[in-house]
Scaffold this motif. Structure first.
Motif, PDB file in Angstrom:
ATOM      1  N   ARG A  65       1.445  -8.890   1.145  1.00 42.83           N
ATOM      2  CA  ARG A  65       1.661 -10.207   1.773  1.00 42.83           C
ATOM      3  C   ARG A  65       1.372 -11.516   0.811  1.00 42.83           C
ATOM      4  O   ARG A  65       2.213 -12.345   0.725  1.00 42.83           O
ATOM      5  CB  ARG A  65       0.999 -10.228   3.034  1.00 42.83           C
ATOM      6  CG  ARG A  65       1.393  -9.625   4.497  1.00 42.83           C
ATOM      7  CD  ARG A  65       0.764  -9.702   5.441  1.00 42.83           C
ATOM      8  NE  ARG A  65      -0.637  -9.372   5.569  1.00 42.83           N
ATOM      9  CZ  ARG A  65      -1.098  -8.334   5.880  1.00 42.83           C
ATOM     10  NH1 ARG A  65      -0.468  -7.300   5.961  1.00 42.83           N
ATOM     11  NH2 ARG A  65      -2.466  -8.120   5.719  1.00 42.83           N
ATOM     12  N   GLU A  66       0.378 -11.404   0.195  1.00 40.73           N
ATOM     13  CA  GLU A  66      -0.216 -12.533  -0.649  1.00 40.73           C
ATOM     14  C   GLU A  66       0.798 -12.888  -1.615  1.00 40.73           C
ATOM     15  O   GLU A  66       1.184 -13.973  -2.147  1.00 40.73           O
ATOM     16  CB  GLU A  66      -1.644 -12.051  -1.322  1.00 40.73           C
ATOM     17  CG  GLU A  66      -2.121 -13.244  -2.059  1.00 40.73           C
ATOM     18  CD  GLU A  66      -2.675 -14.487  -1.556  1.00 40.73           C
ATOM     19  OE1 GLU A  66      -2.854 -15.595  -1.975  1.00 40.73           O
ATOM     20  OE2 GLU A  66      -3.174 -14.346  -0.274  1.00 40.73           O
ATOM     21  N   ALA A  67       1.314 -11.684  -2.419  1.00 33.35           N
ATOM     22  CA  ALA A  67       2.225 -11.968  -3.361  1.00 33.35           C
ATOM     23  C   ALA A  67       3.838 -11.980  -2.937  1.00 33.35           C
ATOM     24  O   ALA A  67       4.312 -12.573  -3.927  1.00 33.35           O
ATOM     25  CB  ALA A  67       2.282 -10.584  -4.423  1.00 33.35           C
ATOM     26  N   GLY A  68       3.970 -11.915  -1.649  1.00 29.90           N
ATOM     27  CA  GLY A  68       5.489 -12.111  -1.163  1.00 29.90           C
ATOM     28  C   GLY A  68       6.266 -10.814  -1.331  1.00 29.90           C
ATOM     29  O   GLY A  68       7.523 -11.115  -1.818  1.00 29.90           O
ATOM     30  N   VAL A  69       5.671  -9.790  -1.830  1.00 27.63           N
ATOM     31  CA  VAL A  69       6.632  -8.663  -2.361  1.00 27.63           C
ATOM     32  C   VAL A  69       6.226  -7.517  -1.055  1.00 27.63           C
ATOM     33  O   VAL A  69       5.463  -7.537  -0.516  1.00 27.63           O
ATOM     34  CB  VAL A  69       6.482  -8.164  -3.789  1.00 27.63           C
ATOM     35  CG1 VAL A  69       6.861  -9.245  -4.778  1.00 27.63           C
ATOM     36  CG2 VAL A  69       4.828  -7.824  -3.885  1.00 27.63           C
ATOM     37  N   THR A  70       6.969  -6.197  -1.204  1.00 27.03           N
ATOM     38  CA  THR A  70       6.915  -5.203  -0.602  1.00 27.03           C
ATOM     39  C   THR A  70       5.613  -4.309  -1.036  1.00 27.03           C
ATOM     40  O   THR A  70       5.154  -4.794  -1.990  1.00 27.03           O
ATOM     41  CB  THR A  70       7.896  -4.100  -0.587  1.00 27.03           C
ATOM     42  OG1 THR A  70       8.049  -3.489  -1.894  1.00 27.03           O
ATOM     43  CG2 THR A  70       9.406  -4.860  -0.215  1.00 27.03           C
ATOM     44  N   GLU A  71       4.935  -3.669  -0.134  1.00 27.09           N
ATOM     45  CA  GLU A  71       3.767  -2.840  -0.541  1.00 27.09           C
ATOM     46  C   GLU A  71       4.155  -2.089  -1.487  1.00 27.09           C
ATOM     47  O   GLU A  71       3.185  -1.707  -2.525  1.00 27.09           O
ATOM     48  CB  GLU A  71       3.520  -2.060   0.583  1.00 27.09           C
ATOM     49  CG  GLU A  71       1.862  -1.397   0.602  1.00 27.09           C
ATOM     50  CD  GLU A  71       1.493  -0.649   2.098  1.00 27.09           C
ATOM     51  OE1 GLU A  71       0.913   0.172   1.796  1.00 27.09           O
ATOM     52  OE2 GLU A  71       1.941  -0.998   3.027  1.00 27.09           O
ATOM     53  N   SER A  72       5.246  -1.372  -1.560  1.00 31.67           N
ATOM     54  CA  SER A  72       5.733  -0.452  -2.702  1.00 31.67           C
ATOM     55  C   SER A  72       5.784  -1.321  -4.039  1.00 31.67           C
ATOM     56  O   SER A  72       5.254  -0.659  -4.918  1.00 31.67           O
ATOM     57  CB  SER A  72       7.016   0.167  -2.444  1.00 31.67           C
ATOM     58  OG  SER A  72       7.284   1.149  -3.347  1.00 31.67           O
ATOM     59  N   ALA A  73       6.406  -2.547  -4.028  1.00 34.51           N
ATOM     60  CA  ALA A  73       6.530  -3.303  -5.266  1.00 34.51           C
ATOM     61  C   ALA A  73       4.928  -3.234  -5.735  1.00 34.51           C
ATOM     62  O   ALA A  73       4.860  -3.649  -7.129  1.00 34.51           O
ATOM     63  CB  ALA A  73       7.226  -4.448  -4.863  1.00 34.51           C
ATOM     64  N   ILE A  74       4.304  -3.869  -4.996  1.00 36.84           N
ATOM     65  CA  ILE A  74       2.864  -4.343  -5.513  1.00 36.84           C
ATOM     66  C   ILE A  74       2.235  -3.121  -6.119  1.00 36.84           C
ATOM     67  O   ILE A  74       1.548  -3.226  -7.273  1.00 36.84           O
ATOM     68  CB  ILE A  74       2.099  -4.763  -4.500  1.00 36.84           C
ATOM     69  CG1 ILE A  74       0.921  -5.849  -4.957  1.00 36.84           C
ATOM     70  CG2 ILE A  74       1.415  -4.004  -3.534  1.00 36.84           C
ATOM     71  CD1 ILE A  74       1.315  -7.093  -5.396  1.00 36.84           C
ATOM     72  N   LYS A  75       2.178  -1.718  -5.328  1.00 35.21           N
ATOM     73  CA  LYS A  75       1.484  -0.659  -6.047  1.00 35.21           C
ATOM     74  C   LYS A  75       2.206  -0.517  -7.538  1.00 35.21           C
ATOM     75  O   LYS A  75       1.745   0.044  -8.464  1.00 35.21           O
ATOM     76  CB  LYS A  75       1.733   0.503  -5.110  1.00 35.21           C
ATOM     77  CG  LYS A  75       0.823   0.391  -3.738  1.00 35.21           C
ATOM     78  CD  LYS A  75       1.114   1.711  -2.763  1.00 35.21           C
ATOM     79  CE  LYS A  75       0.250   1.397  -1.666  1.00 35.21           C
ATOM     80  NZ  LYS A  75       0.768   2.613  -0.874  1.00 35.21           N
ATOM     81  N   VAL A  76       3.740  -0.441  -7.615  1.00 35.00           N
ATOM     82  CA  VAL A  76       4.154  -0.022  -8.725  1.00 35.00           C
ATOM     83  C   VAL A  76       3.920  -1.102  -9.867  1.00 35.00           C
ATOM     84  O   VAL A  76       3.681  -0.819 -10.947  1.00 35.00           O
ATOM     85  CB  VAL A  76       5.737  -0.156  -8.365  1.00 35.00           C
ATOM     86  CG1 VAL A  76       6.450  -0.254 -10.024  1.00 35.00           C
ATOM     87  CG2 VAL A  76       6.299   1.157  -7.429  1.00 35.00           C
ATOM     88  N   GLN A  77       3.513  -2.240  -9.445  1.00 39.89           N
ATOM     89  CA  GLN A  77       3.365  -3.246 -10.458  1.00 39.89           C
ATOM     90  C   GLN A  77       1.738  -3.009 -11.075  1.00 39.89           C
ATOM     91  O   GLN A  77       1.674  -3.276 -12.148  1.00 39.89           O
ATOM     92  CB  GLN A  77       3.507  -4.794 -10.100  1.00 39.89           C
ATOM     93  CG  GLN A  77       4.950  -5.187  -9.725  1.00 39.89           C
ATOM     94  CD  GLN A  77       5.696  -5.138 -11.132  1.00 39.89           C
ATOM     95  OE1 GLN A  77       5.296  -5.292 -12.234  1.00 39.89           O
ATOM     96  NE2 GLN A  77       7.047  -4.938 -11.086  1.00 39.89           N
ATOM     97  N   ALA A  78       1.078  -2.776 -10.060  1.00 38.99           N
ATOM     98  CA  ALA A  78      -0.426  -2.524 -10.480  1.00 38.99           C
ATOM     99  C   ALA A  78      -0.687  -1.084 -11.359  1.00 38.99           C
ATOM    100  O   ALA A  78      -1.507  -1.429 -12.231  1.00 38.99           O
ATOM    101  CB  ALA A  78      -1.402  -2.670  -9.400  1.00 38.99           C
ATOM    102  N   HIS A  79       0.261  -0.240 -10.979  1.00 39.22           N
ATOM    103  CA  HIS A  79       0.201   1.058 -11.680  1.00 39.22           C
ATOM    104  C   HIS A  79       0.982   0.694 -13.281  1.00 39.22           C
ATOM    105  O   HIS A  79       0.025   1.231 -14.206  1.00 39.22           O
ATOM    106  CB  HIS A  79       1.009   2.138 -11.052  1.00 39.22           C
ATOM    107  CG  HIS A  79       0.955   3.476 -11.826  1.00 39.22           C
ATOM    108  ND1 HIS A  79       0.212   4.245 -11.946  1.00 39.22           N
ATOM    109  CD2 HIS A  79       2.104   3.894 -12.498  1.00 39.22           C
ATOM    110  CE1 HIS A  79       0.448   5.361 -12.480  1.00 39.22           C
ATOM    111  NE2 HIS A  79       1.644   5.092 -12.942  1.00 39.22           N
ATOM    112  N   ARG A  80       1.866   0.063 -13.246  1.00 42.46           N
ATOM    113  CA  ARG A  80       2.450  -0.161 -14.510  1.00 42.46           C
ATOM    114  C   ARG A  80       1.510  -1.234 -15.554  1.00 42.46           C
ATOM    115  O   ARG A  80       1.320  -0.767 -16.651  1.00 42.46           O
ATOM    116  CB  ARG A  80       3.767  -0.743 -14.483  1.00 42.46           C
ATOM    117  CG  ARG A  80       4.821   0.076 -13.914  1.00 42.46           C
ATOM    118  CD  ARG A  80       6.068  -0.437 -13.998  1.00 42.46           C
ATOM    119  NE  ARG A  80       7.110   0.123 -13.288  1.00 42.46           N
ATOM    120  CZ  ARG A  80       8.435  -0.165 -12.860  1.00 42.46           C
ATOM    121  NH1 ARG A  80       8.545  -1.473 -12.626  1.00 42.46           N
ATOM    122  NH2 ARG A  80       9.210   0.868 -12.611  1.00 42.46           N
TER     123      ARG A  80
END
Length: 197
Positions: free
Chosen positions: A166-181
């Motif tokens: 919500r804070e980043a304005g993206v999907t939950e899946s997208a935030i997890k992928v970006q953090a993992h990468r």
């Protein structure tokens, strides 16, 4: 009967691991990069095993936490007290990262999580913590913006995935992928694998 254990005697069944790790770590602390990378490889296996046993119900989180622990090891390497078991210091870092993860996800440790086995390890002082924060900010500054933001929200600010999304304005899946990468890239940099930098 003498129940005291000297600083040179690793405990808790970590003897073989400590015997393999300690000489590598000592050379690494004196600036030997080859030994440092070998120590990180050895640590990675132990951390992964430790976390897999405790995150049986969350196997998808293991690799992210492995990377978090390795990053903390790199940033806090100056806090290890020479002469004390490296394995205990390492597992204490893993433990604290695991507890942080449980806090973020709302999970409570169970009796089988065996956290008490690692209580006798000193934590970093305020100066070390401040240096670590500066180091991590510098490393994060080299990441693509989306990866940096995901790590800041999830790992540094301690938000849950839905809150961070919500804070980043993206999907939950997208935030997890970006953090993992981002964590994967940071860990590669720490290990000296400079492709992609």
């Amino acid at each position: 009967m003498n129940l005291q254990v000297s600083a040179e005697q690793p405990t808790s069944g970590l003897d073989a691991f400590e015997q393999a790790l300690a000489p590598l770590w000592q050379r690494a602390q004196r600036g030997d990069e080859t030994s440092y990378h070998a120590a990180l490889q050895l640590m990675t296996g132990r951390i992964r095993s430790y976390l897999r046993r405790r995150l049986v119900d969350q196997p998808s989180d293991v690799e992210d936490l492995v990377q978090e622990v390795l990053l903390a090891v790199h940033l806090q390497r100056g806090t290890h007290v020479d002469g004390l078991p490296v394995s205990n210091w390492l597992l204490a870092i893993a433990r604290y990262k695991l507890v942080d993860h449980w806090r973020r996800t709302g999970r409570q440790p169970t009796a089988t999580d065996d956290l008490d086995a690692l209580d006798d390890v000193a934590s970093a002082d305020d100066g070390s913590a401040a240096q670590a924060r500066r180091d991590i900010r510098k490393l994060l500054g080299q990441l693509p913006k989306a990866q940096r933001r995901a790590i800041e929200l999830l790992k540094l600010d301690g938000l849950t995935a839905p809150e961070a999304a919500r804070e980043a304005g993206v999907t939950e899946s997208a935030i997890k992928v970006q953090a993992h990468r981002g964590l994967k890239r940071l860990a590669a940099w720490i290990r000296g694998e400079h492709e992609d930098r």
